[in-house]
Design a protein around this motif. Structure first.
Motif, PDB file in Angstrom:
ATOM      1  N   HIS A  55      60.742  24.470  77.494  1.00  0.00           N
ATOM      2  CA  HIS A  55      60.349  23.539  78.544  1.00  0.00           C
ATOM      3  C   HIS A  55      59.064  23.986  79.231  1.00  0.00           C
ATOM      4  N   ALA A  56      58.949  25.278  79.513  1.00  0.00           N
ATOM      5  CA  ALA A  56      57.764  25.785  80.199  1.00  0.00           C
ATOM      6  C   ALA A  56      56.510  25.672  79.342  1.00  0.00           C
ATOM      7  N   ARG A  57      56.688  25.651  78.019  1.00  0.00           N
ATOM      8  CA  ARG A  57      55.558  25.528  77.095  1.00  0.00           C
ATOM      9  C   ARG A  57      55.178  24.073  76.809  1.00  0.00           C
ATOM     10  N   ALA A  58      56.067  23.149  77.132  1.00  0.00           N
ATOM     11  CA  ALA A  58      55.843  21.740  76.812  1.00  0.00           C
ATOM     12  C   ALA A  58      54.645  21.188  77.575  1.00  0.00           C
ATOM     13  N   PRO A  59      53.899  20.242  76.990  1.00  0.00           N
ATOM     14  CA  PRO A  59      52.737  19.682  77.694  1.00  0.00           C
ATOM     15  C   PRO A  59      53.116  18.860  78.922  1.00  0.00           C
ATOM     16  N   HIS A  60      54.313  18.298  78.910  1.00  0.00           N
ATOM     17  CA  HIS A  60      54.741  17.454  80.034  1.00  0.00           C
ATOM     18  C   HIS A  60      56.151  17.850  80.469  1.00  0.00           C
ATOM     19  N   PRO A  61      56.279  18.930  81.218  1.00  0.00           N
ATOM     20  CA  PRO A  61      57.598  19.374  81.679  1.00  0.00           C
ATOM     21  C   PRO A  61      58.204  18.388  82.678  1.00  0.00           C
ATOM     22  N   SER A  62      59.491  18.531  82.900  1.00  0.00           N
ATOM     23  CA  SER A  62      60.221  17.634  83.788  1.00  0.00           C
ATOM     24  C   SER A  62      60.553  18.320  85.111  1.00  0.00           C
ATOM     25  N   ALA A  63      60.299  17.645  86.225  1.00  0.00           N
ATOM     26  CA  ALA A  63      60.655  18.189  87.534  1.00  0.00           C
ATOM     27  C   ALA A  63      62.165  18.283  87.686  1.00  0.00           C
ATOM     28  N   SER A  64      62.896  17.339  87.102  1.00  0.00           N
ATOM     29  CA  SER A  64      64.358  17.365  87.184  1.00  0.00           C
ATOM     30  C   SER A  64      64.936  18.579  86.470  1.00  0.00           C
ATOM     31  N   THR A  65      64.317  18.962  85.368  1.00  0.00           N
ATOM     32  CA  THR A  65      64.775  20.151  84.639  1.00  0.00           C
ATOM     33  C   THR A  65      64.547  21.406  85.473  1.00  0.00           C
ATOM     34  N   ILE A  66      63.422  21.470  86.162  1.00  0.00           N
ATOM     35  CA  ILE A  66      63.146  22.612  87.033  1.00  0.00           C
ATOM     36  C   ILE A  66      64.183  22.691  88.141  1.00  0.00           C
TER      37      ILE A  66
ATOM     38  N   ALA B 198      63.402  18.057  95.424  1.00  0.00           N
ATOM     39  CA  ALA B 198      64.364  16.977  95.200  1.00  0.00           C
ATOM     40  C   ALA B 198      63.697  15.631  94.965  1.00  0.00           C
ATOM     41  N   GLU B 199      62.548  15.387  95.594  1.00  0.00           N
ATOM     42  CA  GLU B 199      61.916  14.082  95.488  1.00  0.00           C
ATOM     43  C   GLU B 199      60.751  14.043  94.501  1.00  0.00           C
ATOM     44  N   LEU B 200      60.481  15.170  93.859  1.00  0.00           N
ATOM     45  CA  LEU B 200      59.369  15.194  92.905  1.00  0.00           C
ATOM     46  C   LEU B 200      59.688  14.376  91.665  1.00  0.00           C
ATOM     47  N   GLN B 201      58.661  13.760  91.134  1.00  0.00           N
ATOM     48  CA  GLN B 201      58.815  12.929  89.945  1.00  0.00           C
ATOM     49  C   GLN B 201      57.758  13.293  88.916  1.00  0.00           C
ATOM     50  N   THR B 202      58.172  13.282  87.654  1.00  0.00           N
ATOM     51  CA  THR B 202      57.234  13.466  86.547  1.00  0.00           C
ATOM     52  C   THR B 202      57.517  12.385  85.508  1.00  0.00           C
ATOM     53  N   ALA B 203      56.591  12.228  84.595  1.00  0.00           N
ATOM     54  CA  ALA B 203      56.767  11.201  83.566  1.00  0.00           C
ATOM     55  C   ALA B 203      57.889  11.541  82.597  1.00  0.00           C
ATOM     56  N   SER B 204      58.109  12.840  82.377  1.00  0.00           N
ATOM     57  CA  SER B 204      59.115  13.255  81.397  1.00  0.00           C
ATOM     58  C   SER B 204      60.513  13.221  82.009  1.00  0.00           C
ATOM     59  N   PRO B 205      61.496  12.729  81.265  1.00  0.00           N
ATOM     60  CA  PRO B 205      62.883  12.724  81.760  1.00  0.00           C
ATOM     61  C   PRO B 205      63.480  14.123  81.689  1.00  0.00           C
ATOM     62  N   PRO B 206      64.573  14.374  82.403  1.00  0.00           N
ATOM     63  CA  PRO B 206      65.217  15.690  82.329  1.00  0.00           C
ATOM     64  C   PRO B 206      65.896  15.911  80.995  1.00  0.00           C
TER      65      PRO B 206
ATOM     66  N   THR C 262      57.320  29.528  87.103  1.00  0.00           N
ATOM     67  CA  THR C 262      56.253  29.690  88.091  1.00  0.00           C
ATOM     68  C   THR C 262      54.928  29.196  87.515  1.00  0.00           C
ATOM     69  N   ARG C 263      54.642  29.596  86.284  1.00  0.00           N
ATOM     70  CA  ARG C 263      53.420  29.113  85.631  1.00  0.00           C
ATOM     71  C   ARG C 263      53.523  27.619  85.336  1.00  0.00           C
ATOM     72  N   CYS C 264      54.702  27.179  84.938  1.00  0.00           N
ATOM     73  CA  CYS C 264      54.914  25.779  84.601  1.00  0.00           C
ATOM     74  C   CYS C 264      54.605  24.872  85.797  1.00  0.00           C
ATOM     75  N   VAL C 265      55.112  25.240  86.976  1.00  0.00           N
ATOM     76  CA  VAL C 265      54.885  24.443  88.176  1.00  0.00           C
ATOM     77  C   VAL C 265      53.403  24.440  88.552  1.00  0.00           C
ATOM     78  N   ALA C 266      52.749  25.587  88.406  1.00  0.00           N
ATOM     79  CA  ALA C 266      51.316  25.661  88.695  1.00  0.00           C
ATOM     80  C   ALA C 266      50.538  24.724  87.773  1.00  0.00           C
ATOM     81  N   ARG C 267      50.948  24.667  86.511  1.00  0.00           N
ATOM     82  CA  ARG C 267      50.264  23.784  85.556  1.00  0.00           C
ATOM     83  C   ARG C 267      50.516  22.317  85.895  1.00  0.00           C
ATOM     84  N   LEU C 268      51.734  21.991  86.319  1.00  0.00           N
ATOM     85  CA  LEU C 268      52.045  20.610  86.691  1.00  0.00           C
ATOM     86  C   LEU C 268      51.185  20.138  87.853  1.00  0.00           C
ATOM     87  N   THR C 269      51.001  21.001  88.845  1.00  0.00           N
ATOM     88  CA  THR C 269      50.183  20.614  90.000  1.00  0.00           C
ATOM     89  C   THR C 269      48.699  20.544  89.632  1.00  0.00           C
TER      90      THR C 269
END
Length: 271
Positions: A30-41, A104-112, A172-179
């Motif tokens: 998940h952390a390596r994926a180009p479009h991680p999911s906020a719900s998974t985090i 809790a309210e964060l949204q991303t394009a990828s589903p969990p 930690t890196r995954c969230v930084a990349r998402l932002t």
């Protein structure tokens, strides 16, 4: 009636059960994926909260029983180290609870990932079966009746914390990349009023209840919350692996390598 499994069998299960290995592998993917999911985090924040909460309870129970246990390794130094480990684990649990609430309210394009929560709930259920009776914690005399049981408990919780610390560093890196890549969105109603009042587009989105791209201020706050969770996990893991605390260390060479990675500012090494 179904035979009741002994708690000793549960200790062994924690050392051999593939649940955490599966969760670790999913987190790595998940952390390596180009479009991680906020719900998974968020699901992993639930896992971190549960493991640290129970690590705090187990460490505290062992500390309370240390003076009464036989064995050369259960002396005053062990008691103080266990109390410290319990305090840091409790702090980590609170930090990850805050992560879950903040995200809790964060949204991303990828589903969990649908396969995560069953594993998370299974780990939490095993911990609760071991440490709780109904809605209360087992008393220390019940949870840690002897030195051997205490060592098995501490070994088991270390076996859960080792992969959890890696997962924390990767995300930690995954969230930084998402932002950084603009993949995180939030309902406009969750933004600070001053942000909305100074931006007509945000104000319109707030009135329409539409999600908007995370603002720099909100992104900085969320990164800070996650960093605190990650740092708290590392502090708890290192405290529980102090040499004065009995029990088997979980992959000590890996822990030393992780310490090196963190000392040079690379907690996500391994991705």
């Amino acid at each position: 009636p179904k035979p009741r499994r002994s708690r000793r069998a549960t200790y062994t299960k924690f050392l051999t059960d593939p649940a955490m290995a599966v969760l670790r592998y999913i987190a790595w993917e998940h952390a390596r994926a180009p479009h991680p999911s906020a719900s998974t985090i968020r699901a992993y924040a639930v896992l971190a909260t549960a493991i640290h909460q129970h690590a705090a309870a187990i460490s505290a129970a062992c500390a309370a029983r240390a003076a009464d246990l036989d064995g050369a390794r259960w002396g005053p130094t062990t008691t103080s180290r266990l109390r410290r480990a319990s305090q840091l684990s409790a702090t980590a649990a609170d930090a990850w609870r805050h992560v879950h609430g903040s995200y809790a309210e964060l949204q991303t394009a990828s589903p969990p990932r649908a396969d995560i929560y069953p594993h998370v709930l299974a780990v939490r259920a095993e911990l609760e079966a071991l440490t709780r009776i109904a809605n209360r914690w087992r008393p220390p005399t019940d949870l840690v009746p002897d030195a051997e049981t205490g060592e098995q408990l501490l070994s088991a919780i270390r076996a859960l914390l080792a992969p959890l610390e890696e997962i924390s560093g990767w995300h930690t890196r995954c969230v930084a990349r998402l932002t950084a890549t603009g993949q995180l969105h939030v309902p406009a109603t969750a933004l600070h009023r001053e942000e909305v009042s100074n931006d007509p587009q945000l104000a319109a989105a707030r009135l329409a209840h539409r999600p908007v791209l995370l603002t720099p201020r909100h992104a900085s706050e969320l990164l800070g919350v996650f960093a605190k969770g990650d740092e708290a996990s590392w502090a708890a893991v290192t405290a529980l692996n102090a040499p004065e605390i009995p029990g088997r260390r979980s992959r000590p060479k890996l822990l030393n390598l992780r310490a090196t990675h963190r000392n040079i500012g690379q907690p996500a090494a391994g991705l």
